[in-house]
Design an enzyme around this catalytic site. Structure first.
Site, short mmCIF file in Angstrom:
data_model
loop_
_atom_site.label_atom_id
_atom_site.label_comp_id
_atom_site.label_asym_id
_atom_site.label_seq_id
_atom_site.Cartn_x
_atom_site.Cartn_y
_atom_site.Cartn_z
N TRP A 365 31.78 42.76 39.01
CA TRP A 365 32.84 42.54 38.03
C TRP A 365 34.23 42.86 38.60
O TRP A 365 35.15 42.05 38.52
CB TRP A 365 32.56 43.37 36.79
N THR A 366 34.37 44.03 39.19
CA THR A 366 35.71 44.44 39.63
C THR A 366 36.06 44.00 41.05
O THR A 366 37.23 44.05 41.43
CB THR A 366 35.85 45.97 39.56
N GLU A 406 31.98 36.74 39.76
CA GLU A 406 32.14 36.68 38.30
C GLU A 406 33.57 36.26 37.95
O GLU A 406 34.42 37.13 37.78
CB GLU A 406 31.77 38.02 37.68
N TRP A 612 19.74 45.58 35.89
CA TRP A 612 20.90 46.43 36.17
C TRP A 612 20.74 47.69 35.35
O TRP A 612 20.75 47.61 34.12
CB TRP A 612 22.20 45.73 35.79
#
Length: 632
Positions: A365-366, A406, A612
């Site tokens: 994500w980051t 993502e 996850w």
């Protein structure tokens, strides 16, 4: 321990017991005993039918009948009385019925009387007192072929129960901790009983191996790399045994675990930062039993910076020193060894479990911000990743690469406009560089809405270059929509009132298949955590909220291992569990809902499942076990 009131004294009428008996080794003992009894009672031998004293009601004794021998015209029988309680009993009386034609003719070690077909055996002076666990027996000769029925001991059933007695409940399913190559510790939730639980029987592989008074047991002398099945049953104070607990499957550490014969992928993410606040290390995969139930590990994450693959956390990855007790193989790191940290622990894990494949996952994500620049020069990106993954210091640790963008040509933490072909081009270059002998995989969106993220990139065109896709079928809904409506974050199917069409696993898989991605290249995603809201008044999904529920590390999210006990599931919707605790509302997967999802995944012909992430599971890895079992 309860007792019933003494019954009124009653007279038993009937014929005297005969003293005749066939030749037998105990004949001398019999006549000696009878003579002593007769002398004590000052009655003739032919007057052995006496008034029976009131039966002392008790719930703490049993009586067991045995036919010792049968010579055709008669037989020898024996009753054995046992004190199954916790206090001493001072007398006992056994009662039973014989059918007409069967009768006692002589007896020893008890005063035996009759009233018609009803027979009573009462202790003599020297054998009436029984300490807890103590036994006493009396024997007799008889005629006829009938068997005793309606047995009572001190007014209660001979099996130790009284009317109204109920056996204990099943204990909770045992869990394992401190798993080594040869030992482990089991613990389980207590059973309940109306009279109290006395002890527990522990079974391994169907054979009883121990009886304990507490709710834990340490098993030892086991074989490394071996899977054992454990169950527990409870026994109450009158020796009634309740139903068995659920079965726990535990695999000891070490040994060589063969690849899964079904070929199903069972993949978990290991986060490099988990070694800090979460205190979750590679060794936890062994002690939890999870290492024997997985096929792949995605190590998360490497970074993507300036269009290249880079190290995510050098200290956690290859520098952190592990002590002997923290290390997979029990050997401490030294200050001068060339590789430490998670990478060295993964190397040790693969030595013990050589079937496990480890992939280095880049992005997330980051750290997806570097992918657009990577897409501008796919070959250079692939070369940078290959050089990092195949660094001689740790090349043997990794079996391939996973890309977690993502999202290509769509918005995630930021928005990408690289175009629909960018993802296909990136995967093509990555496969070309890594070759056929390395795994190349990707985590991809599960947004099946019309014009959504699946439609934004050429996932079908890229599928030819990947071994499999991990479809992120979770995080569909969450408290980023602070006012709700509440909804399961990982629905398997659509349901009435779902906040967004196309936001469920079934539609995501169906859309990918419709675009040309084979089911055999798709893994179903499972979250080992829940997402929740606070300020909720409605128990069912669809309620309003005031914001995210509090979480240990982040608002609105909590590990399964915490939610399991802090907010147990109260219902299911679309194949996912949910719970309302106070004003908080959570949704998450449980072993039961995972079992349903794995059944569905097999029906769809999927490659397997992934999750996850490891540290959200319980210490005995019950969610990973559910995936493993469900894909068998």
């Amino acid at each position: 321990m309860s007792t019933s009131a003494p019954r009124p004294r009653r007279t038993y009428g009937g014929s005297p017991l005969s003293t005749a008996s066939p030749p037998r080794t105990r004949r001398t003992r019999f006549f000696t005993r009878v003579a002593a009894i007769v002398a004590a009672l000052a009655l003739p031998v032919t007057g052995l039918v006496v008034l029976a004293g009131p039966a002392q009601a008790a719930t703490s004794a049993t009586a067991t009948y045995t036919k010792v021998s049968d010579w055709g015209t008669g037989f020898e029988g024996k009753w054995t009385v046992k004190n199954t309680g916790t206090t001493t009993i001072t007398s006992w009386t056994v009662e039973w019925d014989y059918p007409a034609g069967t009768a006692v003719t002589s007896a020893w070690d008890a005063t035996v009387t009759s009233s018609g077909t009803h027979w009573t055996g009462k202790n003599v002076g020297w054998n009436g007192t029984l300490a807890p666990g103590g036994t006493a027996s009396f024997g007799f000769n008889g005629t006829g072929s009938g068997s005793p029925s309606g047995c009572k001991i001190n007014g209660a059933s001979c099996d130790g129960t009284q009317p109204g007695d109920t056996p204990p409940t099943a204990p909770g399913t045992p869990t394992a901790s401190s798993v080594t190559e040869t030992s482990l510790t089991l613990s389980w939730p207590a059973a309940t009983d109306d009279k109290g639980v006395k002890n527990y029987d522990v079974y391994r592989g169907g054979a009883r191996i121990a009886t304990v008074t507490g709710t834990s047991y340490g098993d030892s002398g086991l074989t490394k790399g071996t899977t054992y099945q454990y169950t527990v049953t409870a026994r109450d104070t009158v020796d009634q045994t309740g139903p068995s607990s659920g079965s726990a499957s535990v695999t000891t550490a070490g040994g060589v675990v063969p690849p899964d014969p079904g070929g199903k992928v069972k993949l978990g993410y290991f986060t490099e930062w988990g070694v800090y606040g979460r205190n979750y290390h590679v060794k936890n995969l062994v002690t939890s039993g999870t290492a024997s139930k997985i096929t792949h590990i995605n190590y998360a994450f490497g970074n993507v910076q300036n269009g290249q693959c880079t190290i995510g956390d050098a200290y956690a990855d290859y520098d952190k020193a592990y002590t002997a007790d923290q290390s997979v193989d029990g050997v401490a790191d030294t200050w001068d060894q060339p590789l430490r940290g998670n990478f060295n622990q993964l190397r040790k894990l693969k030595k013990a479990y050589p079937n496990i494949k480890v992939l280095w996952s880049f992005g997330g994500w980051t750290w997806s911000g570097g992918f657009p620049q990577a897409a501008a020069n796919p070959a250079a990106f692939a070369a940078s990743c290959y050089n990092l993954v195949e660094d001689p210091r740790w090349a043997d640790v990794f079996d391939g690469i996973d890309l977690d963008w993502e999202y290509p040509n769509a918005c995630g933490l930021s928005c990408d406009t690289s175009g629909a072909a960018a993802f296909k081009n990136l995967m093509q270059a990555t496969r070309a560089k890594f070759g056929a002998n390395n795994l190349v995989t990707a985590a991809i969106t599960a947004d099946a809405s019309s014009g959504g993220k699946i439609d934004a990139a050429d996932y079908a065109g890229a599928a030819q270059y990947v071994d499999f896709y991990n479809v992120m079928t979770y995080d569909f809904f969450g408290a980023w929509a602070a006012q709700g409506p509440t909804a399961p974050h990982s629905p398997l199917t659509s349901y009435t009132g779902i906040p967004q069409a196309g936001f469920n696993s079934a539609e995501a898989i169906a859309k990918l298949k419709a675009k040309g991605v084979a089911g055999s290249k798709l893994n179903l995603g499972i979250g080992f955590y829940g997402r929740g809201w606070t300020g909720v008044t409605q128990a069912a999904p669809g309620g309003t909220a005031t914001g995210p529920a509090p979480g240990t590390y982040e608002q609105g999210i909590e590990d399964y291992k915490v939610l399991k006990t802090s907010c147990p599931a109260t219902g299911t919707v679309a194949g996912t569990a949910y719970a309302k605790c106070g004003s908080n509302w959570w949704s998450y997967d449980t072993p039961a809902t995972i079992a349903g999802k794995m059944t569905w995944a097999k029906q769809q012909g999927l490659k397997g499942a992934f999750f996850w992430e490891f540290s959200g599971d319980t210490s005995n890895g019950e969610l990973a076990s559910a995936i493993h079992t469900g894909l068998q």
